[in-house]
Design a protein around this motif. Structure first.
Motif, PDB file in Angstrom:
ATOM      1  N   ALA A  37      64.739  46.815  40.074  1.00  0.00           N
ATOM      2  CA  ALA A  37      65.452  48.088  39.988  1.00  0.00           C
ATOM      3  C   ALA A  37      66.682  47.975  39.090  1.00  0.00           C
ATOM      4  O   ALA A  37      66.911  48.819  38.210  1.00  0.00           O
ATOM      5  CB  ALA A  37      65.860  48.558  41.379  1.00  0.00           C
ATOM      6  N   ILE A  38      67.493  46.943  39.299  1.00  0.00           N
ATOM      7  CA  ILE A  38      68.728  46.778  38.532  1.00  0.00           C
ATOM      8  C   ILE A  38      68.421  46.502  37.065  1.00  0.00           C
ATOM      9  O   ILE A  38      69.060  47.059  36.156  1.00  0.00           O
ATOM     10  CB  ILE A  38      69.597  45.652  39.130  1.00  0.00           C
ATOM     11  N   ASN A  39      67.432  45.656  36.802  1.00  0.00           N
ATOM     12  CA  ASN A  39      67.072  45.348  35.412  1.00  0.00           C
ATOM     13  C   ASN A  39      66.525  46.572  34.689  1.00  0.00           C
ATOM     14  O   ASN A  39      66.829  46.793  33.508  1.00  0.00           O
ATOM     15  CB  ASN A  39      66.060  44.204  35.364  1.00  0.00           C
ATOM     16  N   LEU A  40      65.724  47.355  35.384  1.00  0.00           N
ATOM     17  CA  LEU A  40      65.169  48.556  34.757  1.00  0.00           C
ATOM     18  C   LEU A  40      66.257  49.586  34.479  1.00  0.00           C
ATOM     19  O   LEU A  40      66.248  50.253  33.437  1.00  0.00           O
ATOM     20  CB  LEU A  40      64.080  49.163  35.647  1.00  0.00           C
ATOM     21  N   ARG A  41      67.221  49.695  35.387  1.00  0.00           N
ATOM     22  CA  ARG A  41      68.319  50.640  35.186  1.00  0.00           C
ATOM     23  C   ARG A  41      69.124  50.337  33.919  1.00  0.00           C
ATOM     24  O   ARG A  41      69.670  51.253  33.288  1.00  0.00           O
ATOM     25  CB  ARG A  41      69.242  50.654  36.421  1.00  0.00           C
ATOM     26  N   LYS A  42      69.162  49.089  33.513  1.00  0.00           N
ATOM     27  CA  LYS A  42      69.874  48.721  32.287  1.00  0.00           C
ATOM     28  C   LYS A  42      69.214  49.315  31.053  1.00  0.00           C
ATOM     29  O   LYS A  42      69.845  49.405  29.992  1.00  0.00           O
ATOM     30  CB  LYS A  42      69.936  47.201  32.155  1.00  0.00           C
ATOM     31  N   ASN A  43      67.947  49.717  31.190  1.00  0.00           N
ATOM     32  CA  ASN A  43      67.186  50.180  30.034  1.00  0.00           C
ATOM     33  C   ASN A  43      66.822  51.658  30.066  1.00  0.00           C
ATOM     34  O   ASN A  43      66.489  52.225  29.019  1.00  0.00           O
ATOM     35  CB  ASN A  43      65.902  49.350  29.899  1.00  0.00           C
ATOM     36  N   ILE A  44      66.838  52.284  31.238  1.00  0.00           N
ATOM     37  CA  ILE A  44      66.470  53.698  31.312  1.00  0.00           C
ATOM     38  C   ILE A  44      67.444  54.454  32.204  1.00  0.00           C
ATOM     39  O   ILE A  44      68.075  53.878  33.093  1.00  0.00           O
ATOM     40  CB  ILE A  44      65.022  53.899  31.839  1.00  0.00           C
ATOM     41  N   LYS A  45      67.550  55.752  31.975  1.00  0.00           N
ATOM     42  CA  LYS A  45      68.405  56.612  32.801  1.00  0.00           C
ATOM     43  C   LYS A  45      67.583  57.439  33.787  1.00  0.00           C
ATOM     44  O   LYS A  45      68.133  58.115  34.663  1.00  0.00           O
ATOM     45  CB  LYS A  45      69.230  57.545  31.913  1.00  0.00           C
ATOM     46  N   GLU A  46      66.254  57.405  33.651  1.00  0.00           N
ATOM     47  CA  GLU A  46      65.376  58.211  34.489  1.00  0.00           C
ATOM     48  C   GLU A  46      65.379  57.733  35.946  1.00  0.00           C
ATOM     49  O   GLU A  46      65.886  56.663  36.266  1.00  0.00           O
ATOM     50  CB  GLU A  46      63.940  58.178  33.929  1.00  0.00           C
ATOM     51  N   LYS A  47      64.762  58.556  36.814  1.00  0.00           N
ATOM     52  CA  LYS A  47      64.708  58.243  38.247  1.00  0.00           C
ATOM     53  C   LYS A  47      63.950  56.944  38.490  1.00  0.00           C
ATOM     54  O   LYS A  47      62.864  56.713  37.936  1.00  0.00           O
ATOM     55  CB  LYS A  47      64.042  59.383  39.022  1.00  0.00           C
ATOM     56  N   ILE A  48      64.526  56.093  39.349  1.00  0.00           N
ATOM     57  CA  ILE A  48      63.884  54.851  39.779  1.00  0.00           C
ATOM     58  C   ILE A  48      63.831  54.844  41.301  1.00  0.00           C
ATOM     59  O   ILE A  48      64.868  54.855  41.964  1.00  0.00           O
ATOM     60  CB  ILE A  48      64.653  53.611  39.292  1.00  0.00           C
ATOM     61  N   LEU A  49      62.634  54.824  41.836  1.00  0.00           N
ATOM     62  CA  LEU A  49      62.426  54.741  43.277  1.00  0.00           C
ATOM     63  C   LEU A  49      62.135  53.295  43.654  1.00  0.00           C
ATOM     64  O   LEU A  49      61.199  52.681  43.139  1.00  0.00           O
ATOM     65  CB  LEU A  49      61.249  55.637  43.697  1.00  0.00           C
ATOM     66  N   LEU A  50      62.954  52.757  44.553  1.00  0.00           N
ATOM     67  CA  LEU A  50      62.742  51.393  45.051  1.00  0.00           C
ATOM     68  C   LEU A  50      61.878  51.465  46.304  1.00  0.00           C
ATOM     69  O   LEU A  50      62.253  52.101  47.294  1.00  0.00           O
ATOM     70  CB  LEU A  50      64.078  50.726  45.349  1.00  0.00           C
ATOM     71  N   LEU A  51      60.736  50.809  46.285  1.00  0.00           N
ATOM     72  CA  LEU A  51      59.754  50.942  47.361  1.00  0.00           C
ATOM     73  C   LEU A  51      60.016  50.016  48.550  1.00  0.00           C
ATOM     74  O   LEU A  51      59.430  50.204  49.611  1.00  0.00           O
ATOM     75  CB  LEU A  51      58.346  50.680  46.812  1.00  0.00           C
ATOM     76  N   ASN A 103      74.135  52.066  41.153  1.00  0.00           N
ATOM     77  CA  ASN A 103      73.250  52.205  39.998  1.00  0.00           C
ATOM     78  C   ASN A 103      72.288  53.389  40.109  1.00  0.00           C
ATOM     79  O   ASN A 103      71.321  53.479  39.346  1.00  0.00           O
ATOM     80  CB  ASN A 103      72.463  50.909  39.785  1.00  0.00           C
ATOM     81  N   ASP A 104      72.560  54.286  41.068  1.00  0.00           N
ATOM     82  CA  ASP A 104      71.762  55.521  41.207  1.00  0.00           C
ATOM     83  C   ASP A 104      70.270  55.239  41.403  1.00  0.00           C
ATOM     84  O   ASP A 104      69.412  55.921  40.829  1.00  0.00           O
ATOM     85  CB  ASP A 104      71.962  56.440  39.995  1.00  0.00           C
ATOM     86  N   ILE A 105      69.970  54.247  42.212  1.00  0.00           N
ATOM     87  CA  ILE A 105      68.583  53.944  42.565  1.00  0.00           C
ATOM     88  C   ILE A 105      68.202  54.766  43.792  1.00  0.00           C
ATOM     89  O   ILE A 105      68.943  54.798  44.783  1.00  0.00           O
ATOM     90  CB  ILE A 105      68.394  52.444  42.864  1.00  0.00           C
ATOM     91  N   THR A 106      67.063  55.448  43.728  1.00  0.00           N
ATOM     92  CA  THR A 106      66.560  56.179  44.887  1.00  0.00           C
ATOM     93  C   THR A 106      65.983  55.175  45.877  1.00  0.00           C
ATOM     94  O   THR A 106      65.135  54.352  45.518  1.00  0.00           O
ATOM     95  CB  THR A 106      65.483  57.188  44.460  1.00  0.00           C
ATOM     96  N   LEU A 107      66.443  55.239  47.121  1.00  0.00           N
ATOM     97  CA  LEU A 107      66.098  54.221  48.111  1.00  0.00           C
ATOM     98  C   LEU A 107      64.912  54.632  48.969  1.00  0.00           C
ATOM     99  O   LEU A 107      64.619  55.818  49.131  1.00  0.00           O
ATOM    100  CB  LEU A 107      67.304  53.950  49.011  1.00  0.00           C
TER     101      LEU A 107
END
Length: 364
Positions: free
Chosen positions: A65-79, A94-98
């Motif tokens: 999640a953290i590594n992907l956030r460094k590259n995109i601003k779109e929604k990231i859902l952590l499963l 880091n605005d990760i959807t939990l």
């Protein structure tokens, strides 16, 4: 140097099939990019998806999640639901959807988010039969109270996961779906509405069109692998290596560690500059399957042992036998009667998820 080639046109073809399979307007595809995007190389892969209209992503771990956030601003859902305060703080910042699957977890997320003065988006995981993460599907009252008591969390989604969508018998998938629908209906009677409702994975998405709800988590299908389902998806992942040695051996000569192969005739063999360190020769373990499937696999293995069958590679449209044990950095192939020479480029399809992350991914 070995590389895994990803054909961008084929990937876009798969994206379009997935996007167009569900005709409902505003349907949401969460592209699951765990495991280095199933081996396709997560950074370049997500870029192609975003360029082609996929804007929601899902991952399996904090690090992903953290590594992907460094590259995109779109929604990231952590499963994966976490209950570690330091990890949760970083995710929220880091605005990760939990994913939340317990009253304890919700309380901790709510407390941390208040300290950070930051609202948190979350999806509720329901265990409908997989027995991993999730609220028990029978405990809907507990879920309703949790939602009402944790005002700093925006519960935008609710989901579950099919445990046996590959099976020809759909009965348990039907049970799981009905369990999830029952939970959703009871919660929504309390005027709690979810933006995202999802249960389908890749195989479920293509197999159970009547269970699509308004979102799905699609991962391996992007690489052309929707196991057990016939689709027009194209397989992606062409492994490129070199033929470093060509030689002739005599009938009776051994090949490989443990003298694992004995030549039944005079042969011409080639050595490829790859092996199990790169992931070539690795397969999914059979523990995931039921007894009937494992028995079938054992019988096929016994038949292979008796007949002397080997692993094969599709090289230039020709099915070529691998002989002897695969080494860490070498694979021996039977090229008797074929016009291959040393330093030739060799290409063959191999499932990207097996290929070591150290192997360069090349998008063409």
């Amino acid at each position: 140097m070995n590389e895994l080639i990803i054909n961008k046109n084929d990937l876009v073809h798969n994206i379009n099939i997935i996007k167009n399979y569900e005709k409902e307007e505003n349907y949401t595809i969460f592209a699951v990019v765990k495991g280095n995007a199933y081996g396709l190389g997560v950074n370049e892969f997500t870029k192609v998806l975003i360029d082609n209209g996929i804007n929601n992503f899902a991952v399996a771990s904090f690090t992903e999640a953290i590594n992907l956030r460094k590259n995109i601003k779109e929604k990231i859902l952590l499963l994966t639901p976490y209950i570690n305060e330091e990890i949760l703080s970083n995710l929220i910042k880091n605005d990760i959807t939990l994913t939340i699957d317990s009253v304890k977890g919700a309380g901790l997320v709510n407390e941390i988010s208040k300290k950070l003065n930051k609202k948190v988006y979350a999806h509720i995981k329901i265990d409908t039969g997989l027995s991993r993460y999730g609220f028990d599907y029978k405990n809907y009252k507990e879920i309703i109270n949790m939602i009402k008591e944790n005002e700093n969390i925006i519960f935008e989604g609710i989901y579950s996961h099919f445990s046996n969508s590959l099976a020809s018998d759909n009965s348990f998938s039907n049970i799981q779906y009905e369990r999830l629908i029952n939970v959703i209906e009871k919660i929504e009677k309390e005027k709690i509405i979810f933006k995202y409702k999802h249960i389908c994975n890749s195989s479920g998405f293509f197999k159970y069109k009547d269970k699509h709800l308004n979102a799905a988590r699609v991962g391996s299908a992007f690489s052309g692998c929707a196991t057990g389902i016939k689709t027009d998806l194209k397989k992606i992942g062409l492994f490129h290596t070199k033929l470093t040695k060509v030689r002739n051996i005599k009938k009776g000569d051994y090949v490989g560690y443990a003298n694992s192969y004995i030549a039944k005739k005079d042969m011409k063999i080639g050595i490829l500059e790859t092996g199990y360190y790169d992931g070539v020769g690795l397969e999914l373990i059979t523990q995931r399957f039921k007894f009937k499937s494992r028995l079938k696999n054992a019988l096929l293995s016994l038949k292979s042992l008796i007949k002397g069958d080997n692993m094969t590679l599709n090289i230039d449209g020709k099915i070529i036998n691998v002989i002897g044990q695969i080494g860490m950095h070498d694979v021996v192939i039977d090229i008797t009667g074929l016009d291959y020479k040393e330093d030739d480029d060799i290409y063959f399809y191999y499932r990207p998820v097996y290929i070591n992350e150290n192997v360069k991914r090349v998008y063409k």
